[in-house]
Design an enzyme around this catalytic site. Sequence first.
Site, PDB file in Angstrom:
ATOM      1  N   ASN A  28      60.574 132.054  -2.497  1.00  0.00           N
ATOM      2  CA  ASN A  28      59.668 131.918  -1.354  1.00  0.00           C
ATOM      3  C   ASN A  28      58.644 133.050  -1.284  1.00  0.00           C
ATOM      4  OD1 ASN A  28      61.231 129.725  -0.872  1.00  0.00           O
ATOM      5  ND2 ASN A  28      62.227 130.514   0.975  1.00  0.00           N
ATOM      6  N   THR A  58      10.043 118.921   8.624  1.00  0.00           N
ATOM      7  CA  THR A  58      11.079 118.701   9.642  1.00  0.00           C
ATOM      8  C   THR A  58      11.177 117.182   9.759  1.00  0.00           C
ATOM      9  OG1 THR A  58       9.505 118.716  11.460  1.00  0.00           O
ATOM     10  CG2 THR A  58      10.510 120.829  10.912  1.00  0.00           C
ATOM     11  N   HIS A  59      12.394 116.696   9.965  1.00  0.00           N
ATOM     12  CA  HIS A  59      12.630 115.240   9.980  1.00  0.00           C
ATOM     13  C   HIS A  59      12.192 114.584   8.672  1.00  0.00           C
ATOM     14  CE1 HIS A  59      12.968 115.760  14.425  1.00  0.00           C
ATOM     15  NE2 HIS A  59      11.970 116.603  14.215  1.00  0.00           N
ATOM     16  N   SER A  68      20.071 106.080 -18.509  1.00  0.00           N
ATOM     17  CA  SER A  68      20.734 104.852 -18.109  1.00  0.00           C
ATOM     18  C   SER A  68      20.968 104.013 -19.345  1.00  0.00           C
ATOM     19  CB  SER A  68      19.839 104.096 -17.121  1.00  0.00           C
ATOM     20  OG  SER A  68      20.189 102.727 -17.120  1.00  0.00           O
ATOM     21  N   LYS A  70      14.830 105.654 -17.452  1.00  0.00           N
ATOM     22  CA  LYS A  70      15.504 106.486 -16.456  1.00  0.00           C
ATOM     23  C   LYS A  70      15.883 107.865 -16.970  1.00  0.00           C
ATOM     24  CE  LYS A  70      16.920 105.474 -12.847  1.00  0.00           C
ATOM     25  NZ  LYS A  70      18.018 104.575 -12.471  1.00  0.00           N
ATOM     26  N   ASN A 108      18.217 110.522 -14.994  1.00  0.00           N
ATOM     27  CA  ASN A 108      18.914 110.665 -13.724  1.00  0.00           C
ATOM     28  C   ASN A 108      19.367 112.113 -13.470  1.00  0.00           C
ATOM     29  OD1 ASN A 108      18.712 107.891 -13.333  1.00  0.00           O
ATOM     30  ND2 ASN A 108      20.582 107.518 -14.508  1.00  0.00           N
ATOM     31  N   GLU A 168      23.429 115.306  -8.294  1.00  0.00           N
ATOM     32  CA  GLU A 168      24.114 114.194  -7.611  1.00  0.00           C
ATOM     33  C   GLU A 168      25.623 114.410  -7.575  1.00  0.00           C
ATOM     34  OE1 GLU A 168      22.216 110.000  -8.290  1.00  0.00           O
ATOM     35  OE2 GLU A 168      22.010 111.136 -10.126  1.00  0.00           O
ATOM     36  N   TYR A 201      59.719 129.243   5.455  1.00  0.00           N
ATOM     37  CA  TYR A 201      59.286 128.411   4.329  1.00  0.00           C
ATOM     38  C   TYR A 201      59.803 126.984   4.465  1.00  0.00           C
ATOM     39  CZ  TYR A 201      58.669 126.366  -0.252  1.00  0.00           C
ATOM     40  OH  TYR A 201      58.311 125.518  -1.268  1.00  0.00           O
ATOM     41  N   GLN A 245      54.827 123.357  -1.001  1.00  0.00           N
ATOM     42  CA  GLN A 245      54.563 123.108  -2.423  1.00  0.00           C
ATOM     43  C   GLN A 245      53.299 122.257  -2.594  1.00  0.00           C
ATOM     44  OE1 GLN A 245      57.824 122.681  -5.296  1.00  0.00           O
ATOM     45  NE2 GLN A 245      57.157 120.571  -5.559  1.00  0.00           N
ATOM     46  N   LYS A 258      49.276 123.465  -3.522  1.00  0.00           N
ATOM     47  CA  LYS A 258      48.679 123.904  -4.783  1.00  0.00           C
ATOM     48  C   LYS A 258      47.588 122.989  -5.308  1.00  0.00           C
ATOM     49  CE  LYS A 258      52.709 126.450  -5.556  1.00  0.00           C
ATOM     50  NZ  LYS A 258      53.118 125.947  -4.211  1.00  0.00           N
TER      51      LYS A 258
END
Length: 465
Positions: free
Chosen positions: A116, A161-162, A283, A289, A291, A296, A323, A328, A331
């Site tokens: 422990n 902005t926006h 692609s 393409k 990408n 992403e 404990y 366990q 992890k």
Amino acid sequence: MSDKEQVIKPWGGRFTEPTDAFVERFTASVSFDQRLYHHDINGSLAHAHMLSRAGILTEQEYLDIAQGLEDIREEIISGEFNWSVSLEDVHMNIEARLTEKIGISGKKLHTGRSRNDQVATDIRLYLRDEIDNIAAELTRLQQGLVTKAEEEASTIMPGFTHLQTAQPVTFGHHLLAWNEMLERDYSRLMDCRKRLNQSPLGAAALAGTTYPIDRAYTAQLLGFDAPTENSLDSVSDRDFAIEFTACASLLMTHLSRFSEELVLWASAQFNFIDLPDRFCTGSSIMPQKKNPDVPELVRGKVGRVTGHLISLLMLMKSQPLAYNKDNQEDKEPLFDTIDTVRDSLHAYADMIPAIQANHAVMAEAARRGFSTATDLADYLVVKGMPFRDAHEVVGKSVAYGIAQQKDLSEMSLDELRQFSDIISQDVFEVLTLEGSVNARNHIGGTAPNQVKAAAARAGSKLQQR
Ligand code: ARG
């Protein structure tokens, strides 16, 4: 991983039948906690050293244990080590192998300790090293950002902005905004590191031990600032892992914001930047393409890290002291968080310096969006018009510009004076993009000279790490 037949469990004494084969697999953690081996061995070395110093082990027993553990470390590194599910976890696998190698002294290593406090120590040691690795990648990324910001201190782009064009800013200023987020992430990680850097070793199963151990000595050997104060707390709480994962979630959230912008900017519609081919993929069906896979993916990975944060919080929730085997389960989420954050930072640190900004496209986008409208309003205010009236005048000018497909800076003086006769020739100084950014000339502003100074300050902070 292979299984030895008829493994004698180190805790097998009071049991009258072998563990059910499924339960053995269900309760084992060795498939994922074996990555703690290095820190487990270091913890054991410190513990054994302390035991010999306290007279609990003889000098010879300590030397045998130390040699045995170093040999085991080599076996693991070279891939010769035979991990066994029957031995449940990394701790018992290593201890059993030690006894196999050196005999009775190996069985004495566990004196005055428990798995422990052992596992609580291992995770802290492991996480401490990984925080240092993550901090190094983070610093490398920040250095790249600051260097790029210096180079792009005068590059004009629209600020949003926006996601609507708002005012012109410099690209360097935008990059330094990212750096500020990462600077706070770094300081959060360092706070977390400081709080976790206490040694639980010696808390034993939960109540401490009857042997005359020296916890301050093992703490010092392992580079901890001090031993933890309370044995029950030491073996049970995983708040340091939760705190780290919270820091990691915020960091990943920041990376997801950068990613989103890079994806947008690399699109044909924005075309603000070029991402080098080596960070993109194609692609299989659409030949044209390219990408932006790296941004992403990083944007997507914030989901799993934040998921791990929730997992760890729920894992800890309502656990009684001290404990419990529940722990366990700490992890896998923790390890995956570490790997994800470190790899995402690594990719970004490599990619950021290689980004090419399309200066002409950025400037044209800033011009098209009436981004100097606020500058015109400020100009009118300086000439004595109340801000609300100025807002109205500029609104009308913009409406005219939209109808005529002309930016404010492209209108003639007569055209502008239709909306207010206090406008004179000097208006054109504020309507240019350069005039607009140069005017925001204060700490934290977007003026190129301010961006250069801010980049220099950020750079020297990084050097002091
Ligand atoms: N594999 C265990 C874990 O990760 C180690 C501690 C087990 N302690 C125990 N009393 N069963 O938490």
